[in-house]
Scaffold this motif. Structure first.
Motif, PDB file in Angstrom:
ATOM      1  N   THR A  83      -5.503 -19.038 -23.126  1.00  0.00           N
ATOM      2  CA  THR A  83      -6.200 -17.770 -23.353  1.00  0.00           C
ATOM      3  C   THR A  83      -6.470 -17.566 -24.840  1.00  0.00           C
ATOM      4  OG1 THR A  83      -5.126 -16.780 -21.420  1.00  0.00           O
ATOM      5  CG2 THR A  83      -6.079 -15.284 -23.017  1.00  0.00           C
ATOM      6  N   GLY A  84      -5.473 -17.849 -25.663  1.00  0.00           N
ATOM      7  CA  GLY A  84      -5.649 -17.696 -27.104  1.00  0.00           C
ATOM      8  C   GLY A  84      -6.745 -18.589 -27.652  1.00  0.00           C
ATOM      9  N   LEU A  85      -6.790 -19.831 -27.181  1.00  0.00           N
ATOM     10  CA  LEU A  85      -7.827 -20.755 -27.651  1.00  0.00           C
ATOM     11  C   LEU A  85      -9.217 -20.294 -27.202  1.00  0.00           C
ATOM     12  CD1 LEU A  85      -6.052 -24.185 -26.997  1.00  0.00           C
ATOM     13  CD2 LEU A  85      -6.508 -23.108 -29.209  1.00  0.00           C
ATOM     14  N   LEU A  86      -9.327 -19.850 -25.961  1.00  0.00           N
ATOM     15  CA  LEU A  86     -10.622 -19.387 -25.457  1.00  0.00           C
ATOM     16  C   LEU A  86     -11.087 -18.135 -26.198  1.00  0.00           C
ATOM     17  CD1 LEU A  86     -10.110 -19.862 -21.604  1.00  0.00           C
ATOM     18  CD2 LEU A  86     -11.592 -21.215 -23.113  1.00  0.00           C
ATOM     19  N   SER A  87     -10.144 -17.306 -26.625  1.00  0.00           N
ATOM     20  CA  SER A  87     -10.524 -16.070 -27.306  1.00  0.00           C
ATOM     21  C   SER A  87     -11.182 -16.335 -28.652  1.00  0.00           C
ATOM     22  CB  SER A  87      -9.294 -15.169 -27.497  1.00  0.00           C
ATOM     23  OG  SER A  87      -8.385 -15.733 -28.431  1.00  0.00           O
ATOM     24  N   LEU A  88     -10.954 -17.505 -29.217  1.00  0.00           N
ATOM     25  CA  LEU A  88     -11.584 -17.837 -30.496  1.00  0.00           C
ATOM     26  C   LEU A  88     -13.089 -18.007 -30.360  1.00  0.00           C
ATOM     27  CD1 LEU A  88      -8.955 -20.423 -31.825  1.00  0.00           C
ATOM     28  CD2 LEU A  88      -9.187 -18.017 -32.469  1.00  0.00           C
ATOM     29  N   ARG A  89     -13.575 -18.184 -29.121  1.00  0.00           N
ATOM     30  CA  ARG A  89     -15.009 -18.370 -28.888  1.00  0.00           C
ATOM     31  C   ARG A  89     -15.723 -17.072 -28.514  1.00  0.00           C
ATOM     32  NH1 ARG A  89     -17.308 -22.983 -28.110  1.00  0.00           N
ATOM     33  NH2 ARG A  89     -18.563 -22.259 -26.320  1.00  0.00           N
ATOM     34  N   LEU A  90     -14.997 -15.962 -28.480  1.00  0.00           N
ATOM     35  CA  LEU A  90     -15.638 -14.691 -28.181  1.00  0.00           C
ATOM     36  C   LEU A  90     -16.564 -14.277 -29.315  1.00  0.00           C
ATOM     37  CD1 LEU A  90     -12.665 -12.549 -26.787  1.00  0.00           C
ATOM     38  CD2 LEU A  90     -14.547 -13.525 -25.458  1.00  0.00           C
ATOM     39  N   PRO A  91     -17.664 -13.576 -29.008  1.00  0.00           N
ATOM     40  CA  PRO A  91     -18.484 -13.009 -30.092  1.00  0.00           C
ATOM     41  C   PRO A  91     -17.612 -12.136 -30.981  1.00  0.00           C
ATOM     42  CG  PRO A  91     -19.580 -12.776 -27.963  1.00  0.00           C
ATOM     43  CD  PRO A  91     -18.204 -13.256 -27.675  1.00  0.00           C
ATOM     44  N   ARG A  92     -17.803 -12.207 -32.295  1.00  0.00           N
ATOM     45  CA  ARG A  92     -16.938 -11.474 -33.221  1.00  0.00           C
ATOM     46  C   ARG A  92     -17.135  -9.963 -33.158  1.00  0.00           C
ATOM     47  NH1 ARG A  92     -13.708 -14.236 -36.789  1.00  0.00           N
ATOM     48  NH2 ARG A  92     -13.339 -16.281 -35.869  1.00  0.00           N
ATOM     49  N   THR A  93     -18.325  -9.525 -32.751  1.00  0.00           N
ATOM     50  CA  THR A  93     -18.593  -8.106 -32.655  1.00  0.00           C
ATOM     51  C   THR A  93     -18.926  -7.748 -31.210  1.00  0.00           C
ATOM     52  OG1 THR A  93     -20.919  -8.429 -33.190  1.00  0.00           O
ATOM     53  CG2 THR A  93     -19.429  -7.905 -35.011  1.00  0.00           C
TER      54      THR A  93
END
Length: 476
Positions: free
Chosen positions: A464-474
Motif C-alpha cells: 500500500t505504501g509503495l502504491l501510494s507514491l504513485r498517487l497524484p500529488r494534489t
C-alpha cells in the motif's frame, strides 16, 4: 504543497442541483455507516450465533460471506439505478429495505434463515450506499465537497472498527434477552430516524442523461465476483470440494468476458455498467489499485483479531471488541485533522500513514508474541493507537482521490465502482487472511498463527505504501 480545488457549479439536470445542507450530509453519512457497521458487527457475535442456532463453521462463514458477496455484486447496479430513477429515491428505498432485512436477521429462527436474511440485507445495502457518494458529488463543490468527502472517509473507517466494538457490547448486554439478535435489531430504530431525516433533508438528484441498465454487464460482473469470493470464503470450511476449484478456474474467464462486453459497449457510445473509459482517469485508477490491499488487510485483521482474542486469549465479546477501542478513537481524531494536512502536504500524507500503520502492526505483533495468551486492551493499546493514526491518514484521503475527477454525470457509476472495489476487497480479506489464519491454527497454535498472519498483512501494508507514491500529488 497545496490542494487544488475546482469550484465550477455541478449540474445534473436542466438546473443546478440543490445544495446538500448539514443535516442532509449527516443523514447520508448515517446511511453510509450502517452497511459498513453491519459487515463487521457479527465478527464477535459468531460464537454466540453458532451455539444458539447449532450452526457449524461453514454456515457461520456464510452469515458473513452472504452479506458481503451480495453487497459487492449489486453495488454498481445500485449506483446505476440511482442515476436512472433518482438517488434520493433509491437511498430511501434501500434504507427501508435495510431496516426490514435487519429485522428479519434479528428474528431468524434458524441458521439458514439468518443466511438468507443476510443476503437480502447485503442487497439492500447495495441500493443505499452508492447514493451517498453520488449525492455528495452532485450537490457539493469546492471546499464543501472536500469536507464532505473527508467526513465520508472518516465515517467509513470509523464504522468498520466501531461495528466490531458495538457487536461485543450488544452481545454481552443481552438486552431483553435478545443476545446476538440485538446486533441486527439495533438497526431498526436507526433506520427509522434515518428515513425521517432523509425525507426532509436529502435533495433529489439524478443523471441528466441516464442510461438503461446494462444487463449483460450486470450478470457478468456478478459471475466474476461470485466465482472468486464464494469458493475462497467457503472452501476451507467445506474441505475444498471440487466445485470450489472449478469456480476459481472459471473466474478469469468470467472477468475477461465482463471486460470484453463492457469495452464493446463503451466503444459503441453506450454507458456500460463499468465503463472502461472511466479508468482513463489517473486518480481513479491509481486510487482503486491502492484500496484493494488496504481493504484486504483491514477486514482480514478485524476478523482474525476477533477470533484470536475470543477463542485463543479467552476474552468475552465486550473485552474482545473494546481491545480495538484505541484504534477507533485515534482514527477519529486523526481523520478530523486530515483535510488540513492534505491542504498543506497533498497526498504525501498517504505513504506517511502507511508507514505509521506498519509500525502499529509491528507493535501488535510483538505484543502477541510476548504476552500470549494475556492479550487484551492494555497489551494492544500502543500498536492499535499507532495503526489507527496511520489508517486515518490513508483511507479518507484515498477515497477523495478516487472520485476527485469523476464527472458529476457519472457520479453514481464512479461511486459504485469505488465502493464495489472496497467491498469486494473487504470480503476478500476475510476469505484470504481469515482462511490463512484458521488453516495455520491446528499446526502452529493460535499465537504463532496470529503472528504469521499479522506479518503477512504487514507485507500488504508495505505494498500500500509503495502504491501510494504513485498517487497524484494534489487532489483536484
Amino acid at each position: 504543497m497545496t490542494e487544488t480545488i475546482t469550484s465550477r457549479p455541478v449540474r445534473t439536470g436542466p438546473s443546478a442541483s440543490p445544495a446538500l445542507g448539514g443535516l442532509g450530509l449527516f443523514t447520508v453519512l448515517l446511511g453510509a455507516a450502517l452497511p459498513l457497521v453491519d459487515f463487521f458487527i457479527v465478527n464477535v457475535a459468531l460464537p454466540t450465533i453458532g451455539a444458539d442456532l447449532s450452526a457449524d463453521e461453514a454456515v457461520l462463514e456464510l452469515v458473513v460471506a452472504g452479506y458481503g458477496v451480495a453487497y459487492a455484486v449489486l453495488l454498481v447496479l445500485g449506483g446505476r439505478l440511482g442515476d436512472l430513477f433518482g438517488r434520493r429515491r433509491l437511498f430511501l428505498g434501500g434504507m427501508a429495505a435495510f431496516g426490514l432485512t435487519s429485522l428479519a436477521c434479528g428474528l431468524a429462527p434458524d441458521a439458514w434463515s439468518l443466511v438468507a436474511a443476510r443476503v437480502a440485507q447485503g442487497a439492500s445495502a447495495a441500493a443505499m450506499l452508492p447514493q451517498v457518494l453520488a449525492t455528495i458529488q452532485a450537490t457539493t463543490t469546492g471546499p464543501r465537497r472536500a469536507k464532505a468527502m473527508s467526513l465520508y472517509g472518516a465515517t467509513a473507517g470509523l464504522s468498520m472498527v466501531a461495528g466490531q466494538i458495538l457487536g461485543g457490547v450488544l452481545v454481552a448486554a443481552d438486552i431483553a434477552g435478545t443476545g446476538w439478535r440485538s446486533v441486527f435489531l439495533v438497526n431498526v430504530p436507526v433506520v427509522l430516524v434515518g428515513l425521517f431525516l432523509a425525507a426532509r433533508a436529502v435533495p433529489e438528484t439524478r443523471s441528466a442523461h441516464p442510461e438503461p441498465v446494462d444487463v449483460p454487464g450486470t450478470f457478468l460482473l456478478a459471475a466474476s465476483i461470485l466465482t472468486l469470493l464464494v469458493p475462497l470464503t467457503e472452501g476451507r470450511a467445506a474441505g475444498w470440494p471440487l466445485w470450489t476449484w472449478l469456480s476459481l478456474a472459471a473466474f478469469p474467464f468470467a472477468a475477461a468476458a465482463f471486460y470484453a462486453v463492457e469495452r464493446r459497449a463503451d466503444r459503441a457510445g453506450r454507458t456500460p455498467l463499468v465503463p472502461p473509459s472511466l479508468f482513463a482517469i489517473v486518480s481513479l485508477r491509481r486510487g482503486l489499485l491502492l484500496i484493494v490491499p488496504f481493504s484486504i488487510g483491514f477486514s482480514g485483521f478485524m476478523f482474525v483479531i476477533a477470533v484470536a482474542l475470543q477463542q485463543g486469549a479467552g476474552l468475552g465479546p465486550v473485552a474482545a471488541g473494546l481491545a480495538l477501542a484505541p484504534l477507533a478513537v485515534v482514527f477519529f481524531l486523526f481523520s478530523l485533522a486530515g483535510p488540513r494536512l492534505v491542504a498543506r502536504y497533498g497526498t504525501r500524507v498517504v505513504p506517511v500513514g502507511a508507514a505509521l500503520q506498519g509500525v502499529g502492526l509491528v507493535l501488535m505483533t510483538l505484543a502477541a508474541w510476548r504476552s500470549w495468551p494475556d492479550l487484551g486492551l492494555v497489551e494492544l493499546l500502543p500498536g492499535a493507537a499507532v495503526a489507527g493514526a496511520g489508517q486515518a491518514l490513508q483511507l479518507p484521503v484515498v477515497l477523495r482521490v478516487v472520485l476527485s475527477e469523476v464527472p458529476a454525470v457519472r457520479a453514481g457509476v464512479g461511486g459504485g465502482v469505488m465502493v464495489t472495489t472496497q467491498q469486494a476487497s473487504l470480503a476478500l480479506g476475510v476469505a484470504t487472511l481469515g482462511t490463512l489464519f484458521l488453516s495455520l491454527v491446528p499446526g502452529m497454535g493460535m499465537r504463532d498463527a496470529l503472528v504469521t498472519t499479522l506479518l503477512v498483512q504487514l507485507a500488504g501494508v508495505a505494498l500500500t505504501g509503495l502504491l501510494s507514491l504513485r498517487l497524484p500529488r494534489t487532489i483536484v
